[in-house]
Write a protein that holds these residues in place. Structure first.
Motif, PDB file in Angstrom:
ATOM      1  N   PRO A  21       0.820  -1.220   0.000  1.00  0.00           N
ATOM      2  CA  PRO A  21       0.000   0.000   0.000  1.00  0.00           C
ATOM      3  C   PRO A  21       0.850   1.264   0.000  1.00  0.00           C
ATOM      4  O   PRO A  21       1.903   1.314   0.621  1.00  0.00           O
ATOM      5  N   ARG A  22       0.360   2.264  -0.700  1.00  0.00           N
ATOM      6  CA  ARG A  22       0.987   3.589  -0.658  1.00  0.00           C
ATOM      7  C   ARG A  22       0.341   4.444   0.426  1.00  0.00           C
ATOM      8  O   ARG A  22       0.956   5.362   0.938  1.00  0.00           O
ATOM      9  N   VAL A  23      -0.904   4.144   0.744  1.00  0.00           N
ATOM     10  CA  VAL A  23      -1.644   4.847   1.798  1.00  0.00           C
ATOM     11  C   VAL A  23      -1.460   4.054   3.086  1.00  0.00           C
ATOM     12  O   VAL A  23      -1.629   2.832   3.106  1.00  0.00           O
ATOM     13  N   THR A  24      -1.115   4.729   4.166  1.00  0.00           N
ATOM     14  CA  THR A  24      -0.924   4.034   5.446  1.00  0.00           C
ATOM     15  C   THR A  24      -2.268   3.587   6.013  1.00  0.00           C
ATOM     16  O   THR A  24      -3.320   4.160   5.691  1.00  0.00           O
ATOM     17  N   LYS A  25      -2.208   2.608   6.865  1.00  0.00           N
ATOM     18  CA  LYS A  25      -3.431   2.122   7.507  1.00  0.00           C
ATOM     19  C   LYS A  25      -4.074   3.233   8.338  1.00  0.00           C
ATOM     20  O   LYS A  25      -5.298   3.385   8.328  1.00  0.00           O
ATOM     21  N   ASN A  26      -3.267   4.031   9.056  1.00  0.00           N
ATOM     22  CA  ASN A  26      -3.822   5.124   9.861  1.00  0.00           C
ATOM     23  C   ASN A  26      -4.544   6.153   8.996  1.00  0.00           C
ATOM     24  O   ASN A  26      -5.606   6.653   9.372  1.00  0.00           O
ATOM     25  N   SER A  27      -3.985   6.470   7.837  1.00  0.00           N
ATOM     26  CA  SER A  27      -4.657   7.406   6.917  1.00  0.00           C
ATOM     27  C   SER A  27      -5.962   6.808   6.413  1.00  0.00           C
ATOM     28  O   SER A  27      -6.978   7.496   6.320  1.00  0.00           O
ATOM     29  N   ALA A  28      -5.926   5.529   6.081  1.00  0.00           N
ATOM     30  CA  ALA A  28      -7.135   4.860   5.594  1.00  0.00           C
ATOM     31  C   ALA A  28      -8.223   4.845   6.668  1.00  0.00           C
ATOM     32  O   ALA A  28      -9.399   5.079   6.370  1.00  0.00           O
TER      33      ALA A  28
END
Length: 191
Positions: free
Chosen positions: A121-128
């Motif tokens: 993933p390029r998007v972090t889990k926290n951002s998601a």
């Protein structure tokens, strides 16, 4: 032996006894669950091998046999799987197999094979998690999203495939793990 060594040994023994007493209280159910899981997995493998079916990219969810339902005249077995790609679940792509008298009868759900996507993933889990909470709050403010129930997986709808995040508390918001954009949104209310 020194007194310090004896005291440390007593503490270790007490800890082990405490652990065992807790385990033995709940252990019967844990042991039954382990045995049941082992028996179910063996039964699944037996049926799939006997019928020359592949378990590739399938994660076992459940098995139901007639005897579990109090019915004994059809000899039907139903097995449900979540499909996976490189160990990640594929969103809403369960597949259900029916066996009649041990022979493959039919399946429900489309088998997804030959995917080829990057699983980093390029998007972090926290951002998601933050994006999913924002989107769910707009669609359904009555739904509480628990951070730990946000998972990374593969979104495959209408032949478009992308790495994505969704939350198991409310699976109707799917966020791209590539760019953070919403891939799927639905308020979950059918009229």
């Amino acid at each position: 032996m020194s007194n310090q060594f004896i005291e440390k040994s007593k503490v270790k023994i007490l800890f082990i006894l405490l652990f065992l007493s807790i385990f033995l209280i709940d252990g019967c159910q844990v042991e039954k669950d382990i045995v049941k899981d082992f028996e179910e997995n063996a039964r699944v493998k037996e049926l799939f091998n006997k019928n020359d079916l592949s378990l590739k990219n399938l994660k076992f969810d459940s098995i139901v046999e007639e005897k579990d339902l109090g019915i004994n005249h059809l000899n039907l077995t139903i097995i449900r799987f979540t499909q996976e790609y490189k160990g990640l679940p594929i969103y809403a792509r369960q597949i259900i197999y029916h066996f009649n008298e041990g022979k493959f009868d039919k399946s429900y759900g489309e088998r997804i094979d030959n995917l080829n996507i990057d699983v980093n993933p390029r998007v972090t889990k926290n951002s998601a998690i933050r994006i999913i909470k924002e989107r769910v709050n707009i669609l359904r403010p009555d739904i509480e999203i628990k951070d730990e129930k946000t998972i990374l997986g593969v979104f495959n709808l209408d032949q478009d495939t992308e790495l994505a995040y969704w939350n198991l508390d409310f699976q109707y918001v799917v966020i791209s793990a590539v760019d953070g954009e919403a891939l799927y949104e639905f308020n979950g209310i059918y009229t």
